[in-house]
Scaffold this motif. Sequence first.
Motif, PDB file in Angstrom:
ATOM      1  N   MET A 160     -58.675 123.023  81.072  1.00 33.87           N
ATOM      2  CA  MET A 160     -57.790 122.947  80.146  1.00 33.87           C
ATOM      3  C   MET A 160     -57.978 122.105  78.925  1.00 33.87           C
ATOM      4  O   MET A 160     -58.634 121.128  78.780  1.00 33.87           O
ATOM      5  N   LYS A 161     -57.397 122.514  77.883  1.00 31.49           N
ATOM      6  CA  LYS A 161     -57.541 121.995  76.431  1.00 31.49           C
ATOM      7  C   LYS A 161     -56.235 121.723  75.976  1.00 31.49           C
ATOM      8  O   LYS A 161     -55.489 122.734  75.657  1.00 31.49           O
ATOM      9  N   LEU A 162     -55.785 120.492  75.847  1.00 31.32           N
ATOM     10  CA  LEU A 162     -54.454 120.126  75.299  1.00 31.32           C
ATOM     11  C   LEU A 162     -54.565 120.159  73.683  1.00 31.32           C
ATOM     12  O   LEU A 162     -55.557 119.526  73.057  1.00 31.32           O
ATOM     13  N   ILE A 163     -53.370 120.383  73.185  1.00 35.66           N
ATOM     14  CA  ILE A 163     -53.275 120.232  71.667  1.00 35.66           C
ATOM     15  C   ILE A 163     -52.299 118.811  71.732  1.00 35.66           C
ATOM     16  O   ILE A 163     -51.247 119.306  72.040  1.00 35.66           O
ATOM     17  N   ILE A 164     -52.581 117.868  71.200  1.00 36.64           N
ATOM     18  CA  ILE A 164     -51.585 116.648  71.154  1.00 36.64           C
ATOM     19  C   ILE A 164     -51.005 116.831  69.797  1.00 36.64           C
ATOM     20  O   ILE A 164     -51.768 116.614  68.785  1.00 36.64           O
ATOM     21  N   TYR A 165     -49.770 116.556  69.667  1.00 37.05           N
ATOM     22  CA  TYR A 165     -49.026 116.575  68.708  1.00 37.05           C
ATOM     23  C   TYR A 165     -48.585 115.068  68.256  1.00 37.05           C
ATOM     24  O   TYR A 165     -48.093 114.599  69.324  1.00 37.05           O
ATOM     25  N   ASP A 166     -48.885 114.514  67.316  1.00 36.66           N
ATOM     26  CA  ASP A 166     -48.296 113.119  67.173  1.00 36.66           C
ATOM     27  C   ASP A 166     -47.933 113.248  65.288  1.00 36.66           C
ATOM     28  O   ASP A 166     -47.811 114.369  64.778  1.00 36.66           O
ATOM     29  N   LYS A 167     -47.681 112.046  65.035  1.00 38.26           N
ATOM     30  CA  LYS A 167     -47.315 112.126  63.565  1.00 38.26           C
ATOM     31  C   LYS A 167     -48.280 112.583  62.547  1.00 38.26           C
ATOM     32  O   LYS A 167     -47.736 112.897  61.341  1.00 38.26           O
ATOM     33  N   SER A 168     -49.265 112.506  62.944  1.00 37.73           N
ATOM     34  CA  SER A 168     -50.455 112.826  61.745  1.00 37.73           C
ATOM     35  C   SER A 168     -50.553 114.611  61.768  1.00 37.73           C
ATOM     36  O   SER A 168     -51.147 114.889  60.734  1.00 37.73           O
ATOM     37  N   ASN A 169     -50.038 115.454  62.569  1.00 32.09           N
ATOM     38  CA  ASN A 169     -50.204 116.684  62.610  1.00 32.09           C
ATOM     39  C   ASN A 169     -48.996 117.681  63.025  1.00 32.09           C
ATOM     40  O   ASN A 169     -49.069 118.833  63.201  1.00 32.09           O
ATOM     41  N   SER A 170     -47.804 116.814  62.836  1.00 37.97           N
ATOM     42  CA  SER A 170     -46.493 117.519  63.182  1.00 37.97           C
ATOM     43  C   SER A 170     -45.439 117.663  62.156  1.00 37.97           C
ATOM     44  O   SER A 170     -44.393 117.757  62.384  1.00 37.97           O
ATOM     45  N   GLU A 171     -45.934 117.565  60.932  1.00 36.10           N
ATOM     46  CA  GLU A 171     -44.967 117.458  59.772  1.00 36.10           C
ATOM     47  C   GLU A 171     -44.917 118.994  59.418  1.00 36.10           C
ATOM     48  O   GLU A 171     -45.656 119.958  59.455  1.00 36.10           O
ATOM     49  N   THR A 172     -43.684 119.259  58.944  1.00 35.80           N
ATOM     50  CA  THR A 172     -43.203 120.550  58.945  1.00 35.80           C
ATOM     51  C   THR A 172     -43.476 120.847  57.197  1.00 35.80           C
ATOM     52  O   THR A 172     -43.525 119.863  56.475  1.00 35.80           O
ATOM     53  N   PRO A 173     -43.777 121.988  57.002  1.00 36.77           N
ATOM     54  CA  PRO A 173     -44.294 122.254  55.511  1.00 36.77           C
ATOM     55  C   PRO A 173     -43.241 121.881  54.662  1.00 36.77           C
ATOM     56  O   PRO A 173     -43.775 121.783  53.461  1.00 36.77           O
ATOM     57  N   ASN A 174     -42.016 121.932  54.976  1.00 35.51           N
ATOM     58  CA  ASN A 174     -40.914 121.602  54.138  1.00 35.51           C
ATOM     59  C   ASN A 174     -40.729 120.247  53.731  1.00 35.51           C
ATOM     60  O   ASN A 174     -40.021 119.657  52.767  1.00 35.51           O
ATOM     61  N   ARG A 175     -41.277 119.355  54.601  1.00 35.43           N
ATOM     62  CA  ARG A 175     -41.034 118.006  54.489  1.00 35.43           C
ATOM     63  C   ARG A 175     -42.273 117.357  54.208  1.00 35.43           C
ATOM     64  O   ARG A 175     -43.222 117.365  55.054  1.00 35.43           O
ATOM     65  N   ARG A 176     -42.846 116.663  53.077  1.00 36.70           N
ATOM     66  CA  ARG A 176     -43.768 115.836  52.901  1.00 36.70           C
ATOM     67  C   ARG A 176     -43.579 114.430  52.701  1.00 36.70           C
ATOM     68  O   ARG A 176     -42.900 113.935  52.191  1.00 36.70           O
ATOM     69  N   VAL A 177     -44.304 113.626  53.533  1.00 33.79           N
ATOM     70  CA  VAL A 177     -44.261 112.357  53.462  1.00 33.79           C
ATOM     71  C   VAL A 177     -44.985 111.702  52.695  1.00 33.79           C
ATOM     72  O   VAL A 177     -46.334 112.051  52.562  1.00 33.79           O
ATOM     73  N   GLY A 178     -45.014 110.761  51.828  1.00 35.12           N
ATOM     74  CA  GLY A 178     -45.660 110.288  50.788  1.00 35.12           C
ATOM     75  C   GLY A 178     -45.871 110.832  49.556  1.00 35.12           C
ATOM     76  O   GLY A 178     -46.877 110.656  48.853  1.00 35.12           O
ATOM     77  N   VAL A 179     -44.989 111.690  49.224  1.00 32.52           N
ATOM     78  CA  VAL A 179     -45.142 112.505  48.125  1.00 32.52           C
ATOM     79  C   VAL A 179     -43.996 112.178  46.840  1.00 32.52           C
ATOM     80  O   VAL A 179     -42.825 111.972  47.491  1.00 32.52           O
ATOM     81  N   ARG A 180     -44.253 111.764  45.895  1.00 28.62           N
ATOM     82  CA  ARG A 180     -43.432 111.624  44.761  1.00 28.62           C
ATOM     83  C   ARG A 180     -42.565 112.731  44.405  1.00 28.62           C
ATOM     84  O   ARG A 180     -43.282 113.371  43.712  1.00 28.62           O
ATOM     85  N   SER A 181     -41.613 112.981  44.632  1.00 36.08           N
ATOM     86  CA  SER A 181     -40.670 114.164  44.429  1.00 36.08           C
ATOM     87  C   SER A 181     -39.201 114.057  44.502  1.00 36.08           C
ATOM     88  O   SER A 181     -38.715 113.139  44.747  1.00 36.08           O
ATOM     89  N   ILE A 182     -38.804 115.203  43.910  1.00 34.28           N
ATOM     90  CA  ILE A 182     -37.257 115.073  43.582  1.00 34.28           C
ATOM     91  C   ILE A 182     -36.749 116.522  44.068  1.00 34.28           C
ATOM     92  O   ILE A 182     -37.540 117.632  44.072  1.00 34.28           O
ATOM     93  N   SER A 183     -35.662 116.499  44.746  1.00 37.42           N
ATOM     94  CA  SER A 183     -35.180 117.756  45.540  1.00 37.42           C
ATOM     95  C   SER A 183     -33.736 117.928  44.651  1.00 37.42           C
ATOM     96  O   SER A 183     -33.059 117.003  44.434  1.00 37.42           O
ATOM     97  N   VAL A 184     -33.712 119.482  44.265  1.00 37.30           N
ATOM     98  CA  VAL A 184     -32.576 119.638  43.473  1.00 37.30           C
ATOM     99  C   VAL A 184     -31.693 120.846  44.205  1.00 37.30           C
ATOM    100  O   VAL A 184     -32.225 121.906  45.025  1.00 37.30           O
ATOM    101  N   THR A 185     -30.453 120.656  44.420  1.00 35.73           N
ATOM    102  CA  THR A 185     -29.699 121.617  44.990  1.00 35.73           C
ATOM    103  C   THR A 185     -28.766 122.435  44.121  1.00 35.73           C
ATOM    104  O   THR A 185     -28.112 121.620  43.133  1.00 35.73           O
ATOM    105  N   ARG A 186     -28.543 123.653  44.271  1.00 38.01           N
ATOM    106  CA  ARG A 186     -27.795 124.433  43.210  1.00 38.01           C
ATOM    107  C   ARG A 186     -26.259 124.122  43.483  1.00 38.01           C
ATOM    108  O   ARG A 186     -25.486 123.929  42.393  1.00 38.01           O
ATOM    109  N   LYS A 187     -25.593 124.448  44.667  1.00 37.48           N
ATOM    110  CA  LYS A 187     -24.433 124.577  44.788  1.00 37.48           C
ATOM    111  C   LYS A 187     -23.557 123.167  44.543  1.00 37.48           C
ATOM    112  O   LYS A 187     -22.784 123.078  43.663  1.00 37.48           O
TER     113      LYS A 187
END
Length: 140
Positions: A1-28
């Motif tokens: 058996m080979k486990l894939i272990i998920y932790d903080k280093s490999n489980s960020e969603t593509p929409n959320r970037r930690v450590g990035v200088r950004s601005i989020s803009v919403t239309r409504k």
Amino acid sequence: MKLIIYDKSNSETPNRRVGVRSISVTRKPGTFSFSQTAQRDLEIKDGYGVLLAQDDESKNDWYICFADSDSSFTIRKRRNGGYAKDFAPTLYFSNKFIANRLLDTIKAAKAATLLISTKPTIINSKEWYKIVISKPLRIK
């Protein structure tokens, strides 16, 4: 058996970037929210003034400046509730007209998250940081 272990280093969603200088803009609602990294790196605080500018010649270049003046937008603090008590509050400002113009430039229907450049450009003795619209982190 080979486990894939998920932790903080490999489980960020593509929409959320930690450590990035950004601005989020919403239309409504027309809000501009700063990432925690942007708040820290640019020393953005509640009550600061902010200006946005679009280059009249290129129409695709957008800039942001942190300066108090009578015509600047005031950065406010959104209080996080419930489970987010231990996190720093979100800093934001609102202007629906500018949010729509910026999102129209990148052809975003609802929202986008964009990088803020690391080095300012000095224009009229003010530091203007370029908003990088060529490679949005997230676009909806």
